[in-house]
Every structure is written in structure tokens, then in C-alpha cells.
Motif scaffolding. Structure first.
Motif, PDB file in Angstrom:
ATOM      1  N   UNK A 125       0.831  -1.262  -0.056  1.00  8.66           N
ATOM      2  CA  UNK A 125      -0.037  -0.004   0.109  1.00  8.66           C
ATOM      3  C   UNK A 125       1.053   1.099  -0.027  1.00  8.66           C
ATOM      4  N   UNK A 126       2.106   1.206   0.250  1.00  4.64           N
ATOM      5  CA  UNK A 126       2.947   2.292   0.571  1.00  4.64           C
ATOM      6  C   UNK A 126       3.559   2.382  -0.888  1.00  4.64           C
ATOM      7  N   UNK A 127       4.129   3.771  -1.173  1.00  2.00           N
ATOM      8  CA  UNK A 127       4.893   3.657  -2.755  1.00  2.00           C
ATOM      9  C   UNK A 127       6.107   3.429  -2.410  1.00  2.00           C
ATOM     10  N   UNK A 128       6.799   2.533  -3.485  1.00  2.00           N
ATOM     11  CA  UNK A 128       8.161   2.422  -3.297  1.00  2.00           C
ATOM     12  C   UNK A 128       9.012   3.346  -4.124  1.00  2.00           C
ATOM     13  N   UNK A 129       8.427   3.575  -5.248  1.00  2.35           N
ATOM     14  CA  UNK A 129       9.334   4.331  -6.143  1.00  2.35           C
ATOM     15  C   UNK A 129       8.296   5.217  -7.205  1.00  2.35           C
ATOM     16  N   UNK A 130       8.567   6.131  -7.497  1.00  5.39           N
ATOM     17  CA  UNK A 130       8.080   7.032  -8.545  1.00  5.39           C
ATOM     18  C   UNK A 130       8.992   7.930  -9.523  1.00  5.39           C
ATOM     19  N   UNK A 131       8.757   7.652 -10.936  1.00  2.76           N
ATOM     20  CA  UNK A 131       9.377   8.359 -11.760  1.00  2.76           C
ATOM     21  C   UNK A 131       8.852   9.157 -12.688  1.00  2.76           C
ATOM     22  N   UNK A 132       9.043  10.433 -12.817  1.00  5.86           N
ATOM     23  CA  UNK A 132       8.465  11.527 -13.766  1.00  5.86           C
ATOM     24  C   UNK A 132       9.142  11.937 -14.913  1.00  5.86           C
ATOM     25  N   UNK A 133       8.629  12.168 -15.926  1.00  8.35           N
ATOM     26  CA  UNK A 133       9.307  12.459 -17.168  1.00  8.35           C
ATOM     27  C   UNK A 133       8.591  13.939 -17.318  1.00  8.35           C
ATOM     28  N   UNK A 134       9.210  15.278 -17.082  1.00  6.66           N
ATOM     29  CA  UNK A 134       8.353  16.394 -16.829  1.00  6.66           C
ATOM     30  C   UNK A 134       7.861  16.640 -18.217  1.00  6.66           C
ATOM     31  N   UNK A 135       8.625  16.774 -19.572  1.00  4.91           N
ATOM     32  CA  UNK A 135       8.181  17.127 -20.698  1.00  4.91           C
ATOM     33  C   UNK A 135       6.674  16.645 -21.217  1.00  4.91           C
ATOM     34  N   UNK A 136       6.707  15.275 -21.037  1.00  8.48           N
ATOM     35  CA  UNK A 136       5.332  14.627 -21.324  1.00  8.48           C
ATOM     36  C   UNK A 136       4.393  14.535 -20.584  1.00  8.48           C
ATOM     37  N   UNK A 137       4.651  14.616 -19.079  1.00  5.12           N
ATOM     38  CA  UNK A 137       3.985  14.414 -17.998  1.00  5.12           C
ATOM     39  C   UNK A 137       3.695  13.344 -17.587  1.00  5.12           C
ATOM     40  N   UNK A 138       4.201  12.230 -18.402  1.00  7.81           N
ATOM     41  CA  UNK A 138       4.124  10.904 -18.191  1.00  7.81           C
ATOM     42  C   UNK A 138       4.806  10.582 -16.733  1.00  7.81           C
ATOM     43  N   UNK A 139       4.296   9.492 -16.072  1.00  7.90           N
ATOM     44  CA  UNK A 139       5.014   9.064 -14.706  1.00  7.90           C
ATOM     45  C   UNK A 139       4.686   7.580 -14.528  1.00  7.90           C
ATOM     46  N   UNK A 140       5.320   7.062 -13.368  1.00 10.74           N
ATOM     47  CA  UNK A 140       5.082   5.832 -13.124  1.00 10.74           C
ATOM     48  C   UNK A 140       5.576   5.710 -11.765  1.00 10.74           C
ATOM     49  N   UNK A 141       4.777   4.945 -11.262  1.00  7.57           N
ATOM     50  CA  UNK A 141       4.788   4.506  -9.600  1.00  7.57           C
ATOM     51  C   UNK A 141       5.079   2.972  -9.578  1.00  7.57           C
ATOM     52  N   UNK A 142       5.603   2.659  -8.558  1.00 10.29           N
ATOM     53  CA  UNK A 142       5.784   1.143  -8.306  1.00 10.29           C
ATOM     54  C   UNK A 142       5.336   1.051  -6.942  1.00 10.29           C
ATOM     55  N   UNK A 143       4.841  -0.275  -6.806  1.00  9.48           N
ATOM     56  CA  UNK A 143       4.362  -0.666  -5.331  1.00  9.48           C
ATOM     57  C   UNK A 143       4.560  -2.111  -5.124  1.00  9.48           C
ATOM     58  N   UNK A 144       5.210  -2.570  -4.144  1.00  6.30           N
ATOM     59  CA  UNK A 144       5.636  -3.877  -4.272  1.00  6.30           C
ATOM     60  C   UNK A 144       5.609  -4.872  -2.694  1.00  6.30           C
ATOM     61  N   UNK A 145       5.456  -6.066  -2.910  1.00  5.00           N
ATOM     62  CA  UNK A 145       5.406  -6.563  -1.639  1.00  5.00           C
ATOM     63  C   UNK A 145       6.998  -6.791  -1.407  1.00  5.00           C
ATOM     64  N   UNK A 146       7.816  -6.624  -2.294  1.00  8.55           N
ATOM     65  CA  UNK A 146       9.368  -7.130  -2.277  1.00  8.55           C
ATOM     66  C   UNK A 146      10.320  -5.989  -1.391  1.00  8.55           C
ATOM     67  N   UNK A 147      11.321  -6.789  -0.682  1.00 10.79           N
ATOM     68  CA  UNK A 147      11.883  -5.843   0.082  1.00 10.79           C
ATOM     69  C   UNK A 147      12.939  -4.918  -0.722  1.00 10.79           C
ATOM     70  N   UNK A 148      13.238  -5.105  -1.983  1.00 13.23           N
ATOM     71  CA  UNK A 148      14.337  -4.405  -2.619  1.00 13.23           C
ATOM     72  C   UNK A 148      13.966  -3.981  -4.021  1.00 13.23           C
ATOM     73  N   UNK A 149      14.555  -3.066  -4.538  1.00 12.15           N
ATOM     74  CA  UNK A 149      14.435  -2.869  -5.923  1.00 12.15           C
ATOM     75  C   UNK A 149      15.816  -2.625  -6.748  1.00 12.15           C
ATOM     76  N   UNK A 150      16.117  -3.176  -7.927  1.00 11.75           N
ATOM     77  CA  UNK A 150      17.323  -2.895  -8.530  1.00 11.75           C
ATOM     78  C   UNK A 150      16.829  -1.639  -9.365  1.00 11.75           C
ATOM     79  N   UNK A 151      17.451  -0.537  -9.015  1.00  6.66           N
ATOM     80  CA  UNK A 151      17.281   0.802  -9.890  1.00  6.66           C
ATOM     81  C   UNK A 151      18.510   0.628 -10.763  1.00  6.66           C
ATOM     82  N   UNK A 152      18.243   0.353 -12.318  1.00  5.81           N
ATOM     83  CA  UNK A 152      19.078   0.290 -12.920  1.00  5.81           C
ATOM     84  C   UNK A 152      18.939   1.309 -14.281  1.00  5.81           C
ATOM     85  N   UNK A 153      19.922   2.138 -14.749  1.00 11.37           N
ATOM     86  CA  UNK A 153      19.830   3.291 -15.651  1.00 11.37           C
ATOM     87  C   UNK A 153      20.134   2.701 -17.017  1.00 11.37           C
ATOM     88  N   UNK A 154      20.404   1.706 -17.336  1.00 12.81           N
ATOM     89  CA  UNK A 154      20.736   1.102 -18.668  1.00 12.81           C
ATOM     90  C   UNK A 154      22.154   1.346 -19.091  1.00 12.81           C
TER      91      UNK A 154
END
Ligand code: BGC
Length: 376
Positions: A277-306
């Protein structure tokens, strides 16, 4: 006027499928397309139980595909595949020395990154053909994919039966539910490796995206990208995303962990402690206004910038993907946990059920396209 309105197809919550080529041995691969009333489209393919495309309107209503991938099965089978959209298993991220001890017995795993195992070994779940079935549950539509991983596959002990259930709803939520059972104790860590560029897949960079990670610690890695076993605070480091921050702000800072990984490629320890129920991550792209939120039962997140994307190859829609042109938020248990006494357990035992739910919610939350067409 009314003709135009009736000719425009009304976006609906629906799921369809069509052929997406064949494996070299003739096994058919399917592409599923889920749509919702907010004009979102999610495409899945059964090779690697992959997220193949996600179309989301921007704040002006212009839709773009925001996930990296290939137009055809051949691309995914070729040498340039970087786990685009794939389900990762049996063990996401790295296992040091390609070796695990389970209840006192040592198991040699498939080493596919130097001496280590990355994303389940040479032929992980990303390169397997999954059985599939679609469903319509009223307020959601979805696809269930299943895979049976035999005892000894990539060196892992025991048979493992895995299910990934993808669902889409009219609140722009793409939900991934994983479950697995085994007949012998075995390490299990599942995730999805989808890369996003919220400005549109094929745009050259994600450095202008603004990220927030609800994580005050991370697991630092050694030169081989294997966790040292420590949990370190992100405070006063470039890994601090507790407040919204441009991904490019500090990615090239003179910090050992960033130099080692060529950017961000770490496991953040989520402060959500498994609370979906708690927000784990949020990424916003300001030009398009698109965004992504992630919610999860997992204890970790691999944030990988390609960082390791090579560019120079032809991907979906004739685009190419240079380094840092996509980011991943891979919900997971901690890398190398079977070899790290202080990390939470990742061994699944017979009679237990592995279970994970991760939700990607897409913004902007525009009203359904037919708001004014619908009757009472
Ligand atoms: C890893 C990267 C790796 C990439 C492969 C990520 O999950 O953390 O180090 O290069 O997968 O595409």
C-alpha cells in the motif's frame, strides 16, 4: 458529427492475442494485447513471459510506446537482447561464484558473467517459452503465464512450477503477481526487467527523468557487482533519492559505487518493508507529464539506468537504445542472498509458496476517454 463519434472505436477493457512467430523448433509464440478505457495498451509475449510494449498517453493525450524491445521474435532471440521486458528467474540479479549452499549441499550454477550467475544463468526464465491463457475478470483483464523449471536446470536444485499473472485495470495499473512451488529446497527470486523511457522508447536518454525511491539504504557491491553484505545509508550520497531528483543530477559523481556500475545499478532497500500500500518508487518525465509509480511486496528494488545498453542495433520502430536510454525498477529480494548470512532468506522449501505482487501505475491519470459518451 455523430458519424465520426460512432466510427471512433471505443477503448474498452479487453484482451486479445495473435501469433508472434515461432521458435527455431517450431513452437508458436503469442503476443497478447490488453487495453483499458484510459487508452492504455500493454502487450505481452510468451517468449520469456515478457512485457513487449506499453502505450500510455501523455498529458496532451498523445500515446507512445514507453518500453524498450524488438519488433519481432528474432530480435529477442538475438545477441542484442538485454532482458527487455523479460521475467527473470530462477534467481534475479547476481549469485557470487555461481554457487549456492542449500541445507548443507553445494550446487554449482550456470556461470554467465565471469565466475558469477546473472539473472538465472545462461538460459534463464527470460529465454524460456511460457504456457499462457487470458482471462477477463470484469474490472480487470489479464494473462496468466506458467513455466515448469526442471530439477537441475541451470544447476538449481528441485523442480519449480512458476506462474506470472499480469492484469490491467481502468486505473492504469499493471499488476504482476508471481507464485511458485518446489519439491526440493531452492533459491527463488523473481522479477521483471522491463526498461522504460517515459518520453517514448527510443528517446536517447532518461537523465532528465525525475526519480524518487522510498529507500534510505542500499546494498553496496564489490568490483564484480556482488553485494559486500552491508546495508549502507544513502544519506549524503548520490544514491539518495528520498526526495525527487533528476536521474542525471549526480550519476557521474566521483563515487566508488557509481564508477563501478557506470551509473545507477544497485539494490535499494525499500523502507516500505513489504507493504504494497506504500509507494516504493516514482519516476516522472517532466516534458510529457508521463509518470510511473511502483508498489511491491518485495524488500528491494534494482534501479538500473541502462548503463550497459550498447546502442548501435535496430530495435522497435527502427529506434536504437544508447547507454542510459532506459531505466528499470526491478522489484526483488536481495542479490546474492543465498551467500549472505545477514540478508533475508530466499530459499523456498517444499510445502511453501513463493508469492510476489508488484504494481506499476502509469500517470497522468487522465479520465477515461469516453467519460462524456457514456450513459448513466
Ligand atoms: C543488472 C545489470 C545488468 C543488466 C542486464 C540488471 O538487472 O543489475 O548489472 O547489466 O541487468 O541487462
Amino acid at each position: 458529427m455523430s458519424e465520426t463519434l460512432t466510427e471512433t472505436p471505443r477503448p474498452a477493457l479487453a484482451v486479445t492475442r495473435e501469433p508472434f512467430g515461432q521458435m527455431p523448433d517450431g513452437t508458436p509464440i503469442w503476443r497478447y494485447r490488453m487495453t483499458n478505457r484510459c487508452r492504455m495498451t500493454v502487450e505481452l509475449v510468451t517468449y520469456g513471459a515478457r512485457i513487449h510494449a506499453v502505450h500510455v498517453p501523455d498529458m496532451h493525450g498523445n500515446s507512445e510506446d514507453i518500453t524498450l524491445g524488438f519488433d519481432s521474435l528474432d530480435g529477442y532471440l538475438g545477441e542484442n537482447d538485454a532482458y527487455f521486458g523479460a521475467t527473470i528467474g530462477r534467481y534475479a540479479n547476481r549469485i557470487g561464484g555461481a554457487r549456492v549452499d542449500v541445507n548443507g549441499t553445494a550446487h554449482e550454477l550456470s556461470a554467465n558473467e565471469g565466475a558469477n550467475t546473472l539473472h538465472g544463468g545462461q538460459h534463464g526464465f527470460d529465454s524460456c517459452v511460457w504456457a499462457s491463457e487470458s482471462f477477463d475478470a470484469g474490472s480487470t483483464v489479464g494473462v496468466e503465464m506458467t513455466y515448469f523449471s526442471p530439477d537441475g536446470e541451470m544447476g538449481f536444485p528441485g523442480n519449480l512450477a512458476v506462474t506470472v499473472r499480469y492484469t490491467l485495470d481502468d486505473a492504469n495499473r499493471l499488476r504482476l503477481h508471481y507464485s511458485a512451488v518446489c519439491d526440493r529446497a531452492t533459491p527463488v527470486n523473481l522479477t521483471n526487467h522491463v526498461y522504460f523511457n517515459l518520453a517514448g522508447a527510443g528517446m536517447p536518454s532518461v537523465l532528465e527523468h525525475v526519480a524518487t525511491l522510498n529507500a534510505s539504504r542500499f546494498t553496496p557491491v564489490n568490483e564484480a557487482m556482488i553485494p559486500t553484505g552491508a546495508l549502507e545509508s544513502v544519506a549524503y550520497t548520490p544514491l539518495d533519492f528520498m526526495r525527487p531528483r533528476r536521474i542525471g543530477d549526480a550519476i557521474d559523481d566521483d563515487h566508488e559505487q557509481l564508477i563501478r556500475a557506470g551509473g545507477y545499478d544497485h539494490n535499494w532497500v525499500l523502507d516500505t518493508e513489504g507493504d504494497i500500500a506504500r509507494l516504493a518508487a516514482r519516476v516522472i518525465e517532466p516534458e510529457s507529464g508521463r509518470g510511473l509509480e511502483m508498489f511491491t511486496t518485495e524488500p528491494g528494488v534494482q534501479f538500473y539506468t541502462g548503463n550497459n545498453l550498447p546502442g548501435g542495433f535496430v530495435a522497435k520502430n527502427d529506434k536504437t537504445y544508447p547507454p542510459r536510454s532506459g531505466f528499470c525498477l526491478e522489484a526483488q529480494r536481495f542479490p546474492d542472498a543465498p551467500n549472505q548470512a545477514d540478508f533475508p532468506n530466499t530459499i523456498l522449501s517444499p510445502g511453501e509458496k513463493y508469492s510476489q505482487t508488484t504494481i506499476y501505475r502509469f500517470l497522468p491519470d487522465l479520465p477515461p476517454a469516453n467519460t462524456f459518451l457514456d450513459g448513466p
